[in-house]
Write an enzyme that holds these catalytic residues in place. Structure first.
Site, PDB file in Angstrom:
ATOM      1  N   TYR A   1       0.830  -1.202   0.000  1.00  0.00           N
ATOM      2  CA  TYR A   1       0.000   0.000   0.000  1.00  0.00           C
ATOM      3  C   TYR A   1       0.869   1.258   0.000  1.00  0.00           C
ATOM      4  O   TYR A   1       0.367   2.352  -0.246  1.00  0.00           O
ATOM      5  CB  TYR A   1      -0.928   0.057   1.218  1.00  0.00           C
ATOM      6  CG  TYR A   1      -1.957  -1.034   1.323  1.00  0.00           C
ATOM      7  CD1 TYR A   1      -2.142  -1.987   0.317  1.00  0.00           C
ATOM      8  CD2 TYR A   1      -2.759  -1.123   2.463  1.00  0.00           C
ATOM      9  CE1 TYR A   1      -3.090  -2.991   0.445  1.00  0.00           C
ATOM     10  CE2 TYR A   1      -3.709  -2.116   2.592  1.00  0.00           C
ATOM     11  CZ  TYR A   1      -3.874  -3.057   1.591  1.00  0.00           C
ATOM     12  OH  TYR A   1      -4.812  -4.048   1.731  1.00  0.00           O
TER      13      TYR A   1
ATOM     14  N   HIS B   1       0.475 -11.612   2.236  1.00  0.00           N
ATOM     15  CA  HIS B   1      -0.597 -10.956   1.496  1.00  0.00           C
ATOM     16  C   HIS B   1      -1.344 -11.913   0.567  1.00  0.00           C
ATOM     17  O   HIS B   1      -2.572 -11.860   0.475  1.00  0.00           O
ATOM     18  CB  HIS B   1      -0.022  -9.782   0.696  1.00  0.00           C
ATOM     19  CG  HIS B   1      -0.983  -8.667   0.484  1.00  0.00           C
ATOM     20  ND1 HIS B   1      -0.590  -7.363   0.308  1.00  0.00           N
ATOM     21  CD2 HIS B   1      -2.341  -8.640   0.428  1.00  0.00           C
ATOM     22  CE1 HIS B   1      -1.656  -6.592   0.145  1.00  0.00           C
ATOM     23  NE2 HIS B   1      -2.730  -7.342   0.212  1.00  0.00           N
TER      24      HIS B   1
END
Length: 280
Positions: free
Chosen positions: A52, A110
């Site tokens: 991010y 992730h």
């Protein structure tokens, strides 16, 4: 402030707020200010990721909030390109440097990236980083039952969390049941469908009208009642407060089943099937 967000107990003995705050695309000073307001509006679980590129903003927001560090749970995630053991360990350390925090409360893989096939190696790195005190809780994202079975079989350590796509068009009943059977808490990313037509769905709107609630509140309550932990993102104070105000009413079993019946064969928001999707 409405009813406080309750905590759930994880399989490692730590506590997890029953709703968190998503920070995807909250970057820079504007991102810091939005995240600070979320904490002032009652959120204590912040969800971020290495990819991010906002771990610095999250750390700055924690410091600017004025809240005691031990009252906040900060999450980050290991990207697919860093699954090799040494790279995974260095990435955890980089996440700490980026946030400016002395530990991360939660760190997740992730995506499993099964074609690359290094997720067990990555998991071992998280296990060891936890033993070293860099991370309090370790878990995974987007892991199917076979991925979770494998990391448990090969390392002897079960994840505390599995964060997956979960919303009324993709309810994930089988994954929820599997996670529960392993003592794993399921978190829901994009719990409101990234503002697609779920939030104007007429069926959910009828349920919302009967309860005197908004459609997002009904969706989030549906997730909470299944034991899932939704991670909604909102930039306005009004929406932040609305999204966390779901602990003072209950949906009936009929309501729950009606919402689950909205499942679609193509319910994923994007073509990201963890059995084949590779994230880097």
């Amino acid at each position: 402030m409405d009813t406080p967000i309750p905590d759930l107990k994880l399989n490692d003995g730590t506590q997890l707020p029953a709703i968190g705050f998503g920070t995807y695309k909250l970057n820079g000073q504007a991102g810091v200010e939005t995240i600070v307001r979320a904490m002032r509006n009652g959120y204590r679980l912040l969800d971020s990721a290495f990819n991010y590129e906002n771990e610095g903003a999250v750390g700055a927001a924690v410091r600017a909030s004025g809240l005691a560090r031990d009252t906040i749970r900060v999450t980050s995630k290991l990207p697919g390109r860093r699954h090799r053991y040494a790279e995974a360990r260095a990435t955890v350390e980089e996440s700490l440097f980026r946030t400016g925090l002395d530990h991360l409360d939660i760190y997740l893989i992730h995506w499993p990236n099964p074609k690359t096939g290094l997720y067990v190696e990555a998991w071992q790195a998280l296990v060891d980083a936890q033993k070293a005190g860099l991370i309090r809780t370790i878990g995974v994202c987007n892991f199917l039952p076979e991925h979770i079975e494998r990391i448990i079989a090969e390392t002897g350590v079960a994840p505390a969390i599995n964060q997956v796509e979960l919303h009324p068009y993709f309810p994930q009943a089988g994954q929820l049941a599997f996670d529960r059977s392993k003592g794993v808490v399921t978190q829901a990313w994009s719990p409101l469908g990234r503002a697609n037509d779920i939030i104007t769905n007429e069926t959910i709107g009828e349920i919302a009208g009967r309860h005197g609630r908004t459609i997002p509140q009904i969706i989030l309550r549906w997730q909470v009642q299944q034991g899932a932990v939704p991670l909604p993102k909102a930039t306005s104070d009004e929406r932040q407060i609305e999204n966390r105000s779901v602990f003072d009413f209950d949906l009936s079993q009929g309501d729950m089943e009606t919402i689950a019946s909205l499942a679609r064969p193509d319910g994923r928001l994007a073509d990201q099937d963890p059995a084949r999707y590779e994230e880097f």
